[in-house]
Design an enzyme around this catalytic site. Structure first.
Site, PDB file in Angstrom:
ATOM      1  N   GLY A  51       8.086 -46.649  17.615  1.00  0.00           N
ATOM      2  CA  GLY A  51       7.175 -45.747  16.912  1.00  0.00           C
ATOM      3  C   GLY A  51       6.294 -46.452  15.892  1.00  0.00           C
ATOM      4  N   PHE A  52       6.148 -45.804  14.718  1.00  0.00           N
ATOM      5  CA  PHE A  52       5.265 -46.337  13.682  1.00  0.00           C
ATOM      6  C   PHE A  52       5.773 -47.648  13.078  1.00  0.00           C
ATOM      7  CE2 PHE A  52       3.580 -41.891  13.356  1.00  0.00           C
ATOM      8  CZ  PHE A  52       2.261 -42.216  13.622  1.00  0.00           C
ATOM      9  N   ASP A 110      23.067 -50.162  10.225  1.00  0.00           N
ATOM     10  CA  ASP A 110      22.724 -48.933   9.522  1.00  0.00           C
ATOM     11  C   ASP A 110      21.942 -49.204   8.231  1.00  0.00           C
ATOM     12  OD1 ASP A 110      22.538 -46.456   8.433  1.00  0.00           O
ATOM     13  OD2 ASP A 110      24.700 -46.183   8.106  1.00  0.00           O
ATOM     14  N   ALA A 111      20.671 -48.824   8.251  1.00  0.00           N
ATOM     15  CA  ALA A 111      19.810 -49.080   7.094  1.00  0.00           C
ATOM     16  C   ALA A 111      20.224 -48.273   5.863  1.00  0.00           C
ATOM     17  CB  ALA A 111      18.362 -48.748   7.447  1.00  0.00           C
ATOM     18  N   ALA A 139      13.559 -42.727  11.122  1.00  0.00           N
ATOM     19  CA  ALA A 139      13.684 -41.349  11.605  1.00  0.00           C
ATOM     20  C   ALA A 139      15.109 -41.237  12.102  1.00  0.00           C
ATOM     21  CB  ALA A 139      12.696 -41.061  12.723  1.00  0.00           C
ATOM     22  N   TYR A 223       4.233 -36.669   7.466  1.00  0.00           N
ATOM     23  CA  TYR A 223       3.371 -35.798   8.254  1.00  0.00           C
ATOM     24  C   TYR A 223       3.202 -34.498   7.492  1.00  0.00           C
ATOM     25  CZ  TYR A 223       1.371 -33.180  12.122  1.00  0.00           C
ATOM     26  OH  TYR A 223       0.537 -32.429  12.906  1.00  0.00           O
ATOM     27  N   TYR A 233       6.866 -27.226  10.726  1.00  0.00           N
ATOM     28  CA  TYR A 233       6.973 -28.565  10.118  1.00  0.00           C
ATOM     29  C   TYR A 233       6.961 -28.508   8.582  1.00  0.00           C
ATOM     30  CZ  TYR A 233       7.041 -33.579   9.904  1.00  0.00           C
ATOM     31  OH  TYR A 233       7.449 -34.863   9.648  1.00  0.00           O
ATOM     32  N   LYS A 242       9.924 -34.301   3.517  1.00  0.00           N
ATOM     33  CA  LYS A 242       8.689 -35.058   3.293  1.00  0.00           C
ATOM     34  C   LYS A 242       8.158 -34.826   1.878  1.00  0.00           C
ATOM     35  CE  LYS A 242       8.428 -37.130   7.265  1.00  0.00           C
ATOM     36  NZ  LYS A 242       8.919 -38.532   7.331  1.00  0.00           N
TER      37      LYS A 242
HETATM   38  P1  NAI Z   1      11.117 -43.552  15.935  1.00  0.00           P
HETATM   39  O1  NAI Z   1      12.307 -42.786  16.378  1.00  0.00           O
HETATM   40  O2  NAI Z   1      10.218 -44.120  16.966  1.00  0.00           O
HETATM   41  O3  NAI Z   1      11.573 -44.761  14.974  1.00  0.00           O
HETATM   42  C1  NAI Z   1      12.659 -44.640  14.112  1.00  0.00           C
HETATM   43  C2  NAI Z   1      13.175 -46.006  13.704  1.00  0.00           C
HETATM   44  O4  NAI Z   1      14.243 -45.838  12.781  1.00  0.00           O
HETATM   45  C3  NAI Z   1      13.734 -46.851  14.854  1.00  0.00           C
HETATM   46  O5  NAI Z   1      13.365 -48.199  14.645  1.00  0.00           O
HETATM   47  C4  NAI Z   1      15.246 -46.696  14.689  1.00  0.00           C
HETATM   48  O6  NAI Z   1      16.009 -47.788  15.185  1.00  0.00           O
HETATM   49  C5  NAI Z   1      15.339 -46.638  13.180  1.00  0.00           C
HETATM   50  N1  NAI Z   1      16.575 -46.039  12.674  1.00  0.00           N
HETATM   51  C6  NAI Z   1      17.020 -44.766  12.811  1.00  0.00           C
HETATM   52  N2  NAI Z   1      18.199 -44.608  12.163  1.00  0.00           N
HETATM   53  C7  NAI Z   1      18.498 -45.806  11.612  1.00  0.00           C
HETATM   54  C8  NAI Z   1      19.581 -46.278  10.810  1.00  0.00           C
HETATM   55  N3  NAI Z   1      20.586 -45.484  10.421  1.00  0.00           N
HETATM   56  N4  NAI Z   1      19.559 -47.580  10.449  1.00  0.00           N
HETATM   57  C9  NAI Z   1      18.563 -48.408  10.826  1.00  0.00           C
HETATM   58  N5  NAI Z   1      17.502 -48.010  11.549  1.00  0.00           N
HETATM   59  C10 NAI Z   1      17.480 -46.723  11.940  1.00  0.00           C
HETATM   60  O7  NAI Z   1      10.328 -42.563  14.961  1.00  0.00           O
HETATM   61  P2  NAI Z   1       8.847 -42.526  14.345  1.00  0.00           P
HETATM   62  O8  NAI Z   1       8.161 -41.348  14.909  1.00  0.00           O
HETATM   63  O9  NAI Z   1       8.198 -43.842  14.394  1.00  0.00           O
HETATM   64  O10 NAI Z   1       9.179 -42.142  12.835  1.00  0.00           O
HETATM   65  C11 NAI Z   1       9.076 -43.033  11.754  1.00  0.00           C
HETATM   66  C12 NAI Z   1       8.578 -42.271  10.538  1.00  0.00           C
HETATM   67  O11 NAI Z   1       7.247 -41.818  10.785  1.00  0.00           O
HETATM   68  C13 NAI Z   1       9.412 -41.025  10.211  1.00  0.00           C
HETATM   69  O12 NAI Z   1       9.539 -40.923   8.812  1.00  0.00           O
HETATM   70  C14 NAI Z   1       8.546 -39.897  10.754  1.00  0.00           C
HETATM   71  O13 NAI Z   1       8.791 -38.684  10.098  1.00  0.00           O
HETATM   72  C15 NAI Z   1       7.166 -40.450  10.427  1.00  0.00           C
HETATM   73  N6  NAI Z   1       6.049 -39.798  11.131  1.00  0.00           N
HETATM   74  C16 NAI Z   1       6.073 -39.604  12.498  1.00  0.00           C
HETATM   75  C17 NAI Z   1       5.034 -38.939  13.110  1.00  0.00           C
HETATM   76  C18 NAI Z   1       5.025 -38.702  14.587  1.00  0.00           C
HETATM   77  O14 NAI Z   1       4.201 -37.901  15.060  1.00  0.00           O
HETATM   78  N7  NAI Z   1       5.841 -39.364  15.372  1.00  0.00           N
HETATM   79  C19 NAI Z   1       3.866 -38.449  12.339  1.00  0.00           C
HETATM   80  C20 NAI Z   1       3.901 -38.789  10.952  1.00  0.00           C
HETATM   81  C21 NAI Z   1       4.978 -39.411  10.376  1.00  0.00           C
HETATM   82 NA    NA Z   2       9.478 -46.284  13.330  1.00  0.00          NA
END
Ligand code: NAI
Ligand code: NA
EC number: 1.3.1.9
Length: 395
Positions: A51-52, A110-111, A139, A223, A233, A242
Protein backbone atom coordinates in the site's frame (compact mmCIF):
# COMPACT_ATOMS: atom_id res chain seq x y z
CA UNK A 1 3.38 -25.56 -8.96
CA UNK A 2 1.12 -23.18 -10.88
CA UNK A 3 -0.50 -20.45 -8.80
CA UNK A 4 -4.05 -19.23 -9.49
CA UNK A 5 -5.53 -16.31 -7.53
CA UNK A 6 -7.63 -17.38 -4.56
CA UNK A 7 -9.94 -14.63 -3.28
CA UNK A 8 -12.28 -15.20 -0.34
CA UNK A 9 -14.82 -12.43 0.26
CA UNK A 10 -12.63 -9.34 0.02
CA UNK A 11 -9.42 -11.02 1.17
CA UNK A 12 -6.71 -12.50 -1.07
CA UNK A 13 -5.69 -15.88 0.28
CA UNK A 14 -2.53 -16.24 -1.80
CA UNK A 15 -0.08 -14.31 -3.92
CA UNK A 16 2.17 -14.86 -6.91
CA UNK A 17 5.75 -14.19 -5.75
CA UNK A 18 7.09 -13.39 -9.24
CA UNK A 19 4.05 -11.23 -9.98
CA UNK A 20 4.84 -9.29 -6.79
CA UNK A 21 8.30 -8.66 -8.22
CA UNK A 22 6.78 -7.30 -11.43
CA UNK A 23 4.45 -5.06 -9.40
CA UNK A 24 7.34 -3.63 -7.33
CA UNK A 25 9.39 -3.06 -10.50
CA UNK A 26 6.43 -1.32 -12.19
CA UNK A 27 6.29 1.16 -9.31
CA UNK A 28 10.05 1.71 -9.49
CA UNK A 29 9.79 2.41 -13.23
CA UNK A 30 7.04 4.96 -12.66
CA UNK A 31 9.26 6.79 -10.17
CA UNK A 32 12.20 6.72 -12.59
CA UNK A 33 9.96 8.13 -15.33
CA UNK A 34 8.79 10.98 -13.05
CA UNK A 35 12.26 12.22 -12.09
CA UNK A 36 14.12 12.94 -8.89
CA UNK A 37 13.61 15.36 -6.00
CA UNK A 38 15.82 16.64 -3.18
CA UNK A 39 14.22 14.70 -0.34
CA UNK A 40 15.40 12.89 2.80
CA UNK A 41 18.34 10.47 2.66
CA UNK A 42 17.66 8.29 5.73
CA UNK A 43 14.12 7.08 6.35
CA UNK A 44 12.27 4.72 8.68
CA UNK A 45 9.02 3.35 7.23
CA UNK A 46 6.65 1.73 9.74
CA UNK A 47 4.24 -0.42 7.66
CA UNK A 48 6.56 -0.68 4.64
CA UNK A 49 5.51 -3.83 2.82
CA UNK A 50 2.37 -2.81 0.92
CA UNK A 51 0.00 0.00 0.00
CA UNK A 52 1.06 3.54 0.86
CA UNK A 53 4.03 2.48 2.98
CA UNK A 54 5.63 0.47 0.17
CA UNK A 55 4.91 3.24 -2.34
CA UNK A 56 6.51 5.76 0.06
CA UNK A 57 9.61 3.65 0.34
CA UNK A 58 9.89 3.21 -3.44
CA UNK A 59 9.31 6.94 -4.09
CA UNK A 60 11.92 7.95 -1.50
CA UNK A 61 14.59 5.44 -2.52
CA UNK A 62 14.29 5.80 -6.28
CA UNK A 63 13.17 9.43 -6.30
CA UNK A 64 15.43 10.87 -3.61
CA UNK A 65 18.21 8.30 -3.12
CA UNK A 66 17.06 7.42 0.40
CA UNK A 67 18.46 4.59 2.49
CA UNK A 68 15.58 2.96 4.35
CA UNK A 69 14.65 0.64 7.17
CA UNK A 70 11.17 -0.83 6.70
CA UNK A 71 9.07 -2.53 9.38
CA UNK A 72 6.22 -4.88 8.53
CA UNK A 73 4.31 -7.90 9.78
CA UNK A 74 4.39 -10.49 7.01
CA UNK A 75 4.47 -14.25 6.57
CA UNK A 76 7.15 -16.22 4.74
CA UNK A 77 6.71 -19.60 3.04
CA UNK A 78 5.82 -22.56 5.29
CA UNK A 79 3.72 -25.76 5.27
CA UNK A 80 0.69 -23.43 5.34
CA UNK A 81 1.46 -21.73 2.04
CA UNK A 82 3.85 -19.61 0.05
CA UNK A 83 3.56 -16.59 2.36
CA UNK A 84 2.10 -13.10 1.96
CA UNK A 85 2.50 -10.58 -0.86
CA UNK A 86 4.16 -8.15 1.54
CA UNK A 87 6.83 -10.74 2.35
CA UNK A 88 7.86 -10.85 -1.30
CA UNK A 89 7.45 -7.10 -1.82
CA UNK A 90 10.05 -6.59 0.92
CA UNK A 91 12.47 -8.98 -0.78
CA UNK A 92 12.10 -7.53 -4.29
CA UNK A 93 12.28 -3.98 -3.02
CA UNK A 94 15.49 -4.73 -1.10
CA UNK A 95 17.10 -6.40 -4.11
CA UNK A 96 16.30 -3.48 -6.41
CA UNK A 97 17.40 -0.87 -3.85
CA UNK A 98 20.67 -2.68 -3.14
CA UNK A 99 21.40 -2.81 -6.87
CA UNK A 100 21.25 0.99 -6.74
CA UNK A 101 23.70 0.97 -3.83
CA UNK A 102 21.07 1.89 -1.28
CA UNK A 103 20.57 0.49 2.22
CA UNK A 104 17.21 -1.35 2.41
CA UNK A 105 16.85 -3.25 5.66
CA UNK A 106 13.61 -5.16 6.37
CA UNK A 107 12.56 -5.77 9.97
CA UNK A 108 9.70 -8.26 10.29
CA UNK A 109 7.63 -8.25 13.46
CA UNK A 110 5.04 -6.38 15.50
CA UNK A 111 5.49 -2.63 15.17
CA UNK A 112 3.33 -2.06 18.28
CA UNK A 113 5.86 -3.87 20.47
CA UNK A 114 8.66 -2.32 22.51
CA UNK A 115 11.02 -5.04 21.29
CA UNK A 116 10.50 -3.89 17.67
CA UNK A 117 11.20 -0.32 18.78
CA UNK A 118 14.47 -1.45 20.39
CA UNK A 119 15.42 -3.51 17.34
CA UNK A 120 14.76 -0.52 15.08
CA UNK A 121 16.78 1.85 17.27
CA UNK A 122 19.76 -0.52 17.11
CA UNK A 123 19.38 -0.91 13.35
CA UNK A 124 19.15 2.86 12.81
CA UNK A 125 22.32 3.43 14.87
CA UNK A 126 24.18 0.70 13.04
CA UNK A 127 23.02 1.27 9.46
CA UNK A 128 21.84 4.90 9.17
CA UNK A 129 23.16 6.76 12.21
CA UNK A 130 19.97 8.82 12.44
CA UNK A 131 16.85 9.33 10.34
CA UNK A 132 15.53 12.48 8.60
CA UNK A 133 12.00 11.15 8.09
CA UNK A 134 9.70 8.63 9.79
CA UNK A 135 6.72 7.39 7.73
CA UNK A 136 3.92 5.87 9.82
CA UNK A 137 1.71 3.69 7.57
CA UNK A 138 0.25 0.90 9.68
CA UNK A 139 -3.15 -0.62 8.92
CA UNK A 140 -4.03 -3.28 11.46
CA UNK A 141 -7.00 -4.93 13.13
CA UNK A 142 -5.02 -5.79 16.27
CA UNK A 143 -2.69 -4.02 18.69
CA UNK A 144 -1.03 -5.87 21.53
CA UNK A 145 -0.29 -3.42 24.33
CA UNK A 146 3.03 -3.63 26.23
CA UNK A 147 1.21 -5.46 29.10
CA UNK A 148 -0.04 -8.13 26.68
CA UNK A 149 -3.65 -6.90 26.39
CA UNK A 150 -5.06 -7.49 22.90
CA UNK A 151 -7.05 -4.58 21.48
CA UNK A 152 -9.08 -4.98 18.26
CA UNK A 153 -10.21 -2.33 15.82
CA UNK A 154 -13.61 -2.66 14.17
CA UNK A 155 -15.16 -1.12 11.05
CA UNK A 156 -18.51 0.07 12.32
CA UNK A 157 -20.74 3.11 12.15
CA UNK A 158 -21.52 5.21 15.20
CA UNK A 159 -24.93 6.35 16.42
CA UNK A 160 -27.12 4.57 13.89
CA UNK A 161 -26.60 1.65 11.52
CA UNK A 162 -25.63 2.29 7.90
CA UNK A 163 -26.35 0.09 4.95
CA UNK A 164 -25.66 0.18 1.25
CA UNK A 165 -24.46 -1.91 -1.63
CA UNK A 166 -21.01 -3.42 -1.21
CA UNK A 167 -18.78 -5.18 -3.70
CA UNK A 168 -18.04 -8.88 -3.38
CA UNK A 169 -14.62 -9.28 -4.99
CA UNK A 170 -14.83 -13.07 -4.87
CA UNK A 171 -18.01 -13.30 -6.98
CA UNK A 172 -17.77 -9.96 -8.83
CA UNK A 173 -21.24 -9.00 -7.60
CA UNK A 174 -22.90 -6.23 -5.62
CA UNK A 175 -24.39 -7.34 -2.32
CA UNK A 176 -26.18 -5.54 0.52
CA UNK A 177 -23.80 -4.67 3.35
CA UNK A 178 -24.35 -2.91 6.61
CA UNK A 179 -22.35 -1.36 9.39
CA UNK A 180 -23.72 -1.74 12.91
CA UNK A 181 -23.24 1.07 15.40
CA UNK A 182 -20.20 0.50 17.60
CA UNK A 183 -20.26 0.49 21.38
CA UNK A 184 -18.21 3.11 23.20
CA UNK A 185 -15.65 0.44 24.02
CA UNK A 186 -15.35 -0.50 20.35
CA UNK A 187 -14.78 3.14 19.40
CA UNK A 188 -12.09 3.46 22.08
CA UNK A 189 -10.44 0.22 20.95
CA UNK A 190 -10.39 1.29 17.30
CA UNK A 191 -8.80 4.59 18.35
CA UNK A 192 -6.19 2.63 20.33
CA UNK A 193 -5.26 0.50 17.30
CA UNK A 194 -5.57 2.97 14.43
CA UNK A 195 -5.18 6.33 16.22
CA UNK A 196 -1.96 8.17 16.96
CA UNK A 197 -0.95 6.83 20.36
CA UNK A 198 1.51 4.28 19.02
CA UNK A 199 2.90 6.83 16.52
CA UNK A 200 3.61 9.18 19.42
CA UNK A 201 5.29 6.40 21.43
CA UNK A 202 7.50 5.67 18.41
CA UNK A 203 8.56 9.29 17.99
CA UNK A 204 9.26 9.66 21.72
CA UNK A 205 11.39 6.50 21.73
CA UNK A 206 13.34 7.54 18.61
CA UNK A 207 13.94 11.04 20.01
CA UNK A 208 15.12 9.74 23.39
CA UNK A 209 17.48 7.29 21.68
CA UNK A 210 19.04 10.11 19.65
CA UNK A 211 17.86 8.53 16.39
CA UNK A 212 16.22 11.67 14.97
CA UNK A 213 18.44 14.06 12.99
CA UNK A 214 18.05 17.80 13.60
CA UNK A 215 14.97 18.94 11.67
CA UNK A 216 13.63 15.40 11.26
CA UNK A 217 10.04 15.11 10.07
CA UNK A 218 7.36 12.48 10.44
CA UNK A 219 4.22 11.83 8.42
CA UNK A 220 1.25 9.49 8.99
CA UNK A 221 -1.54 8.69 6.53
CA UNK A 222 -5.21 9.49 6.90
CA UNK A 223 -8.45 9.61 4.97
CA UNK A 224 -11.43 11.95 5.24
CA UNK A 225 -13.38 11.55 2.01
CA UNK A 226 -16.50 13.34 0.71
CA UNK A 227 -19.64 13.83 2.80
CA UNK A 228 -21.37 10.96 1.00
CA UNK A 229 -18.95 8.54 2.69
CA UNK A 230 -19.04 10.13 6.17
CA UNK A 231 -21.49 7.53 7.61
CA UNK A 232 -19.12 4.71 6.73
CA UNK A 233 -15.74 6.40 7.26
CA UNK A 234 -15.40 9.80 8.90
CA UNK A 235 -18.30 9.27 11.31
CA UNK A 236 -17.46 5.58 11.71
CA UNK A 237 -15.05 4.02 14.18
CA UNK A 238 -12.11 4.48 11.79
CA UNK A 239 -12.93 8.19 11.48
CA UNK A 240 -12.59 8.62 15.26
CA UNK A 241 -9.20 6.91 15.06
CA UNK A 242 -8.10 9.27 12.26
CA UNK A 243 -9.32 12.26 14.30
CA UNK A 244 -7.05 11.04 17.09
CA UNK A 245 -4.19 10.64 14.60
CA UNK A 246 -4.64 14.26 13.52
CA UNK A 247 -4.55 15.45 17.14
CA UNK A 248 -1.43 13.34 17.72
CA UNK A 249 0.34 15.20 14.90
CA UNK A 250 -0.06 18.39 16.91
CA UNK A 251 1.29 16.71 20.05
CA UNK A 252 4.24 15.11 18.26
CA UNK A 253 5.00 18.39 16.50
CA UNK A 254 5.35 20.06 19.89
CA UNK A 255 7.48 17.17 21.11
CA UNK A 256 9.86 17.64 18.15
CA UNK A 257 9.97 21.44 18.35
CA UNK A 258 13.17 21.57 20.39
CA UNK A 259 15.10 19.80 17.66
CA UNK A 260 13.52 21.68 14.77
CA UNK A 261 11.37 18.71 13.78
CA UNK A 262 7.82 18.56 12.47
CA UNK A 263 4.91 16.11 12.37
CA UNK A 264 2.33 16.02 9.56
CA UNK A 265 -0.66 14.00 8.43
CA UNK A 266 -1.05 13.34 4.72
CA UNK A 267 -4.75 12.99 3.91
CA UNK A 268 -4.63 10.64 0.95
CA UNK A 269 -7.11 9.73 -1.73
CA UNK A 270 -9.14 6.52 -1.56
CA UNK A 271 -7.28 3.69 -3.28
CA UNK A 272 -7.47 -0.07 -3.54
CA UNK A 273 -5.21 -1.66 -0.94
CA UNK A 274 -5.37 -4.76 1.23
CA UNK A 275 -6.79 -2.56 4.01
CA UNK A 276 -9.36 -0.52 2.05
CA UNK A 277 -10.86 -3.52 0.21
CA UNK A 278 -12.02 -4.67 3.64
CA UNK A 279 -14.12 -1.58 4.47
CA UNK A 280 -17.86 -2.26 3.83
CA UNK A 281 -19.48 -0.27 0.98
CA UNK A 282 -16.34 1.83 0.32
CA UNK A 283 -15.14 -0.23 -2.70
CA UNK A 284 -18.31 0.76 -4.61
CA UNK A 285 -17.46 4.43 -4.03
CA UNK A 286 -13.90 3.59 -5.09
CA UNK A 287 -14.93 2.03 -8.38
CA UNK A 288 -17.14 5.01 -9.23
CA UNK A 289 -14.39 7.43 -8.18
CA UNK A 290 -11.86 5.59 -10.38
CA UNK A 291 -14.25 5.80 -13.33
CA UNK A 292 -14.68 9.56 -12.92
CA UNK A 293 -11.04 10.40 -12.14
CA UNK A 294 -9.80 8.34 -15.08
CA UNK A 295 -12.23 10.16 -17.38
CA UNK A 296 -11.03 13.51 -16.03
CA UNK A 297 -7.36 12.49 -16.23
CA UNK A 298 -6.79 12.95 -12.50
CA UNK A 299 -6.59 9.31 -11.39
CA UNK A 300 -3.54 8.37 -9.28
CA UNK A 301 -2.37 5.07 -7.82
CA UNK A 302 -0.40 4.66 -4.57
CA UNK A 303 2.92 5.43 -6.26
CA UNK A 304 1.63 8.59 -8.00
CA UNK A 305 0.17 9.82 -4.69
CA UNK A 306 3.45 9.27 -2.88
CA UNK A 307 5.55 10.87 -5.63
CA UNK A 308 3.34 13.96 -5.47
CA UNK A 309 3.42 13.95 -1.65
CA UNK A 310 7.19 13.80 -1.32
CA UNK A 311 8.32 15.32 -4.62
CA UNK A 312 5.90 18.25 -4.56
CA UNK A 313 4.11 18.82 -1.25
CA UNK A 314 6.89 17.96 1.24
CA UNK A 315 10.26 18.30 -0.51
CA UNK A 316 9.37 20.26 -3.64
CA UNK A 317 11.36 23.33 -2.60
CA UNK A 318 8.37 25.40 -1.45
CA UNK A 319 8.35 24.07 2.11
CA UNK A 320 5.69 21.69 3.33
CA UNK A 321 2.33 22.51 1.73
CA UNK A 322 -0.10 21.85 4.58
CA UNK A 323 -3.27 23.47 5.89
CA UNK A 324 -3.56 25.09 9.32
CA UNK A 325 -4.19 21.73 10.98
CA UNK A 326 -0.90 20.11 9.85
CA UNK A 327 -2.81 18.22 7.15
CA UNK A 328 -1.21 17.77 3.73
CA UNK A 329 -4.19 17.43 1.37
CA UNK A 330 -3.40 14.69 -1.12
CA UNK A 331 -7.16 14.24 -1.49
CA UNK A 332 -7.42 17.60 -3.29
CA UNK A 333 -8.16 16.02 -6.69
CA UNK A 334 -10.58 13.45 -5.22
CA UNK A 335 -12.55 16.17 -3.43
CA UNK A 336 -12.67 18.49 -6.44
CA UNK A 337 -16.36 19.62 -6.58
CA UNK A 338 -16.84 18.65 -10.25
CA UNK A 339 -15.37 15.21 -9.55
CA UNK A 340 -17.62 14.71 -6.53
CA UNK A 341 -20.72 15.90 -8.38
CA UNK A 342 -20.03 13.34 -11.12
CA UNK A 343 -19.34 10.62 -8.54
CA UNK A 344 -22.58 11.35 -6.66
CA UNK A 345 -24.64 11.26 -9.87
CA UNK A 346 -23.14 7.93 -10.94
CA UNK A 347 -23.20 6.33 -7.51
CA UNK A 348 -26.94 7.10 -7.14
CA UNK A 349 -27.65 5.08 -10.30
CA UNK A 350 -25.61 1.97 -9.38
CA UNK A 351 -27.62 -1.26 -9.07
CA UNK A 352 -26.56 -4.94 -8.81
CA UNK A 353 -27.48 -5.24 -12.52
CA UNK A 354 -25.76 -2.21 -14.08
CA UNK A 355 -22.75 -1.63 -11.82
CA UNK A 356 -20.14 -2.84 -14.31
CA UNK A 357 -21.17 -0.22 -16.84
CA UNK A 358 -21.18 2.66 -14.33
CA UNK A 359 -18.12 2.14 -12.17
CA UNK A 360 -14.59 1.01 -13.00
CA UNK A 361 -15.01 -2.37 -11.30
CA UNK A 362 -12.68 -3.91 -13.90
CA UNK A 363 -9.94 -1.49 -12.85
CA UNK A 364 -10.67 -2.10 -9.18
CA UNK A 365 -10.39 -5.88 -9.62
CA UNK A 366 -7.24 -5.50 -11.70
CA UNK A 367 -5.62 -3.31 -9.01
CA UNK A 368 -6.68 -5.70 -6.24
CA UNK A 369 -5.25 -8.71 -8.07
CA UNK A 370 -2.05 -6.79 -8.88
CA UNK A 371 -1.54 -6.13 -5.13
CA UNK A 372 -1.15 -9.89 -4.86
CA UNK A 373 1.00 -10.33 -7.93
CA UNK A 374 -1.69 -11.46 -10.38
CA UNK A 375 -2.38 -10.14 -13.87
CA UNK A 376 0.92 -8.31 -14.37
CA UNK A 377 2.43 -7.83 -17.79
CA UNK A 378 5.57 -9.82 -18.51
CA UNK A 379 4.89 -12.60 -16.00
CA UNK A 380 4.49 -16.16 -17.30
CA UNK A 381 1.72 -17.43 -15.05
CA UNK A 382 1.74 -20.84 -16.77
CA UNK A 383 5.38 -21.48 -15.90
CA UNK A 384 5.54 -23.74 -12.83
CA UNK A 385 7.16 -22.23 -9.75
CA UNK A 386 9.51 -24.32 -7.62
CA UNK A 387 8.53 -23.71 -3.93
CA UNK A 388 12.05 -24.59 -2.72
CA UNK A 389 13.44 -21.62 -4.71
CA UNK A 390 11.22 -19.35 -2.59
CA UNK A 391 12.54 -20.75 0.68
CA UNK A 392 15.99 -19.51 -0.29
CA UNK A 393 14.78 -15.90 -0.42
CA UNK A 394 15.23 -13.81 2.73
CA UNK A 395 13.81 -10.41 3.70
P1 NAI B 1 -1.83 -1.96 3.76
O1 NAI B 1 -2.61 -3.05 4.39
O2 NAI B 1 -1.49 -2.08 2.32
O3 NAI B 1 -0.46 -1.74 4.57
C1 NAI B 1 -0.38 -1.91 5.94
C2 NAI B 1 1.05 -2.13 6.38
O4 NAI B 1 1.09 -2.25 7.80
C3 NAI B 1 1.71 -3.40 5.83
O5 NAI B 1 3.06 -3.11 5.52
C4 NAI B 1 1.64 -4.36 7.02
O6 NAI B 1 2.66 -5.35 7.03
C5 NAI B 1 1.85 -3.38 8.15
N1 NAI B 1 1.40 -3.87 9.46
C6 NAI B 1 0.14 -4.17 9.87
N2 NAI B 1 0.15 -4.55 11.16
C7 NAI B 1 1.43 -4.50 11.58
C8 NAI B 1 2.08 -4.77 12.82
N3 NAI B 1 1.41 -5.15 13.91
N4 NAI B 1 3.42 -4.62 12.86
C9 NAI B 1 4.13 -4.24 11.78
N5 NAI B 1 3.57 -3.94 10.60
C10 NAI B 1 2.24 -4.08 10.50
O7 NAI B 1 -2.67 -0.63 4.04
P2 NAI B 1 -2.66 0.86 3.46
O8 NAI B 1 -3.94 1.07 2.76
O9 NAI B 1 -1.40 1.17 2.77
O10 NAI B 1 -2.76 1.70 4.81
C11 NAI B 1 -1.70 2.43 5.36
C12 NAI B 1 -2.26 3.70 5.99
O11 NAI B 1 -2.80 4.53 4.96
C13 NAI B 1 -3.40 3.44 6.99
O12 NAI B 1 -3.25 4.32 8.08
C14 NAI B 1 -4.64 3.79 6.18
O13 NAI B 1 -5.71 4.18 6.99
C15 NAI B 1 -4.09 4.96 5.37
N6 NAI B 1 -4.90 5.34 4.19
C16 NAI B 1 -5.33 4.39 3.28
C17 NAI B 1 -6.13 4.78 2.23
C18 NAI B 1 -6.62 3.79 1.22
O14 NAI B 1 -7.52 4.13 0.43
N7 NAI B 1 -6.07 2.60 1.13
C19 NAI B 1 -6.53 6.20 2.03
C20 NAI B 1 -5.95 7.10 2.98
C21 NAI B 1 -5.19 6.66 4.04
NA1 NA C 1 1.24 0.76 4.04
Amino acid sequence: MIIQPHIQGCVARNCHPLGCRAAVHEQIERVRATGTFAGPKRVLVIGASSGFGLASRIALTFGSGADTIGISLERGPSEKGLGSAGWYNNIWFREAAEEEGRVALNLIGDAFSDSMRQQSIMAIRERLGQVDLVVYSLASALRILPDGTQVRSVLKSTGSPFSGLGYDLEHDALIPQSLDPASEQEIRDTVSVMGGEDWQIWMQALAEAGCLAHGAQTVAYSYIGPESTYPLYRDGTIGYAKEHLHASAEAINLQLAGMGGHAWVAVCKALVTKASAFIPVLPVYLAVLMQVMKERGTHEGCIEQMMRLFGDKMYGGRGVLADGHRLIRMDDWELDPHTQAAVAALWARVTPENFRTLGDFTGLRRDFLALNGFGLAGVDYQAPLEPSSLLALHP
